[in-house]
Design an enzyme around this catalytic site. Sequence first.
Site, short mmCIF file in Angstrom:
data_model
loop_
_atom_site.label_atom_id
_atom_site.label_comp_id
_atom_site.label_asym_id
_atom_site.label_seq_id
_atom_site.Cartn_x
_atom_site.Cartn_y
_atom_site.Cartn_z
N GLU A 87 0.92 -1.29 -0.02
CA GLU A 87 -0.08 0.03 -0.06
C GLU A 87 1.08 1.34 -0.19
OE1 GLU A 87 -2.85 0.68 -0.57
OE2 GLU A 87 -3.45 2.39 0.56
N HIS A 90 2.62 1.99 -3.26
CA HIS A 90 1.64 2.63 -4.26
C HIS A 90 1.42 4.12 -3.71
CE1 HIS A 90 -1.88 3.35 -6.39
NE2 HIS A 90 -2.71 3.65 -5.58
N HIS A 151 -11.38 5.38 -8.59
CA HIS A 151 -9.86 5.60 -8.45
C HIS A 151 -9.14 5.19 -9.64
CE1 HIS A 151 -6.38 6.22 -6.23
NE2 HIS A 151 -5.91 4.97 -6.09
N HIS A 275 -19.15 -7.86 -18.02
CA HIS A 275 -17.77 -7.39 -18.33
C HIS A 275 -17.39 -8.17 -19.57
CE1 HIS A 275 -13.71 -5.89 -18.21
NE2 HIS A 275 -13.27 -7.22 -18.01
N HIS A 336 -3.59 -7.98 -16.63
CA HIS A 336 -4.63 -7.69 -17.67
C HIS A 336 -5.14 -6.11 -17.14
CE1 HIS A 336 -8.67 -8.45 -19.25
NE2 HIS A 336 -9.12 -8.07 -18.11
C1 HEM Z 1 -11.22 -5.08 -24.40
C2 HEM Z 1 -11.26 -6.09 -23.60
C3 HEM Z 1 -10.96 -5.86 -22.09
C4 HEM Z 1 -10.69 -4.81 -21.13
C5 HEM Z 1 -10.36 -3.45 -21.61
C6 HEM Z 1 -10.63 -5.16 -19.97
C7 HEM Z 1 -10.55 -4.43 -18.76
C8 HEM Z 1 -10.73 -4.66 -17.58
C9 HEM Z 1 -10.10 -3.84 -16.49
C10 HEM Z 1 -9.76 -2.43 -16.34
C11 HEM Z 1 -10.09 -4.73 -15.28
C12 HEM Z 1 -9.88 -4.12 -13.78
C13 HEM Z 1 -8.58 -4.53 -13.37
C14 HEM Z 1 -8.11 -3.94 -12.08
O1 HEM Z 1 -8.52 -4.55 -10.94
O2 HEM Z 1 -7.71 -3.06 -12.03
C15 HEM Z 1 -10.66 -6.18 -15.56
C16 HEM Z 1 -10.95 -6.90 -14.80
C17 HEM Z 1 -11.40 -8.08 -15.24
N1 HEM Z 1 -11.46 -8.52 -16.28
FE1 HEM Z 1 -11.36 -7.55 -17.95
N2 HEM Z 1 -10.94 -6.50 -19.61
C18 HEM Z 1 -11.35 -6.94 -21.18
C19 HEM Z 1 -11.60 -8.08 -21.50
C20 HEM Z 1 -11.83 -9.30 -20.62
C21 HEM Z 1 -12.17 -10.74 -21.12
C22 HEM Z 1 -12.26 -11.17 -22.41
C23 HEM Z 1 -12.29 -11.40 -19.75
C24 HEM Z 1 -12.72 -12.86 -19.38
C25 HEM Z 1 -13.14 -13.60 -20.37
C26 HEM Z 1 -11.82 -10.53 -18.65
C27 HEM Z 1 -12.16 -10.86 -17.29
C28 HEM Z 1 -11.89 -9.98 -16.29
C29 HEM Z 1 -11.66 -10.36 -14.98
C30 HEM Z 1 -12.03 -11.67 -14.41
C31 HEM Z 1 -11.40 -9.10 -14.23
C32 HEM Z 1 -11.52 -9.19 -12.79
C33 HEM Z 1 -9.92 -9.40 -12.09
C34 HEM Z 1 -9.74 -9.82 -10.55
O3 HEM Z 1 -10.49 -9.13 -9.84
O4 HEM Z 1 -9.10 -10.36 -10.32
N3 HEM Z 1 -11.62 -9.28 -19.17
N4 HEM Z 1 -10.76 -5.90 -16.86
#
Ligand code: HEM
Length: 406
Positions: A87, A90, A151, A275, A336
């Site tokens: 923390e 960051h 945030h 999502h 990601h």
């Molecule tokens: C253009 C495509 C995508 C963008 C721009 C995007 C963007 C994001 C962002 C910004 C987050 C938040 C990350 C954070 O905690 O700071 C997130 C979380 C997440 N995304 Fe995506 N995503 C995309 C595609 C996908 C796809 C295709 C999947 C799965 C099939 C996916 C699954 C998830 C999951 C499971 C989380 C939660 C992660 C966690 O809390 O551990 N996303 N995504």
Amino acid sequence: MLPTAEPIASPALSTISLLRKLAFAGVLLAFAVVVLGAYVRLTAAGLGCPDWPGCYGHLTPLGAEQSVATGASLSGPLLDVDKAWHEMIHRYAAGALVLLIVLIVALTSLSRLSPVRPRYALGLLATVVAQAALGMLTVKWQLTPLIVTLHLLFGLGTLTLMWWLWLTLRNHLEPRHAWRSRATESKDALQSRTERRARMLAGLALVSLLTQISLGGWTSSNYAAVACPDFPTCQGSWWPAMDNREAFVVWRTSTANYEGGLLTGAARVAIHFTHRLGALIATCALLLAAVYVLCCRGLRHMHAAAMVVLVALVLQLTIGISMVLWGFPLWLATAHNAGAALTLLAVITLVYQAQRLTQRSGGAPWRSVMPARAFKPNAHDAMRQAAHRRCCGTSSTNVVGRTCRS
Ligand code: HEM
């Protein structure tokens, strides 16, 4: 023969050059702050220091640890040194970013030759201050999903403004990046329509990407990742049972600690599934914009940016899907977030270049960043104009890029 060019006023160039270096440092730092923020969130270290701005009243977790060693009791939850360091690192990075932006604002307002509009610099400062305030509220309001998502969005907003500033200054200093197409008067109707469509599609891609990023933040802040542990189905179904009404209540008055999430399983499924649907829509929008640009010969100067958008999109989708298939490893979840930031920068570059198309006739794309008094076509154009004046004895502004015949 072209006469030799007059040198550009060097104080102006060195100010712009310094600002460009600062802007690039700001881009790197803002990127690091966003990714570190995700790492903190994903390691459940958001409340590693339950107070703000210090950590258990100390400047570093070391101080808190020493207090515990000397038998002093700390207020708040039990000290977890690893989480506290996550923390605090960051927070240190975010603090350094605020200082850097203050430096850019000071340079802009103190220097008479500053090429950046004070309004733009102040907007940048306001964004990073809002980001810091949201960081404080994240701790004080115990990870309320709305605050956590905002945030993340303000962090990406700071990164975007820094990147836009850097693109503009680079454009100003390096003529090889200052693409200029045919003069407006000779532009035919077809080219105008192509440029209008490119602008519209780039804008659409940006809006859909921002929506998708917000949905991602909502997924993460509501701990909804594991609600769909399979892919392409969710809980073995193509359309699982969901509670949409509960899933998208933006503000809750509860003061409970949100760590781990408070929503029901069906609400979390709704969030994760939305999502995924958002990813489908954003993919279509980004593909449409990039493929349109790549298919138009008149938009050749945007081809590289369109290619980068495609690569970033494929990378981000691959990371997202692999994350689900491999059981949400921490490094992939963090990647990601980094992938989302890189995709955003790629789309912003496309929007920036599409924007330049609009402003060729009446103004310049850096107008939104550059003040009117500092407005020059760019360093390269200024040299050519000076050369033209000496050669032709006129100060016409319409001669950039043309050979002097008189
Ligand atoms: C253009 C495509 C995508 C963008 C721009 C995007 C963007 C994001 C962002 C910004 C987050 C938040 C990350 C954070 O905690 O700071 C997130 C979380 C997440 N995304 Fe995506 N995503 C995309 C595609 C996908 C796809 C295709 C999947 C799965 C099939 C996916 C699954 C998830 C999951 C499971 C989380 C939660 C992660 C966690 O809390 O551990 N996303 N995504």
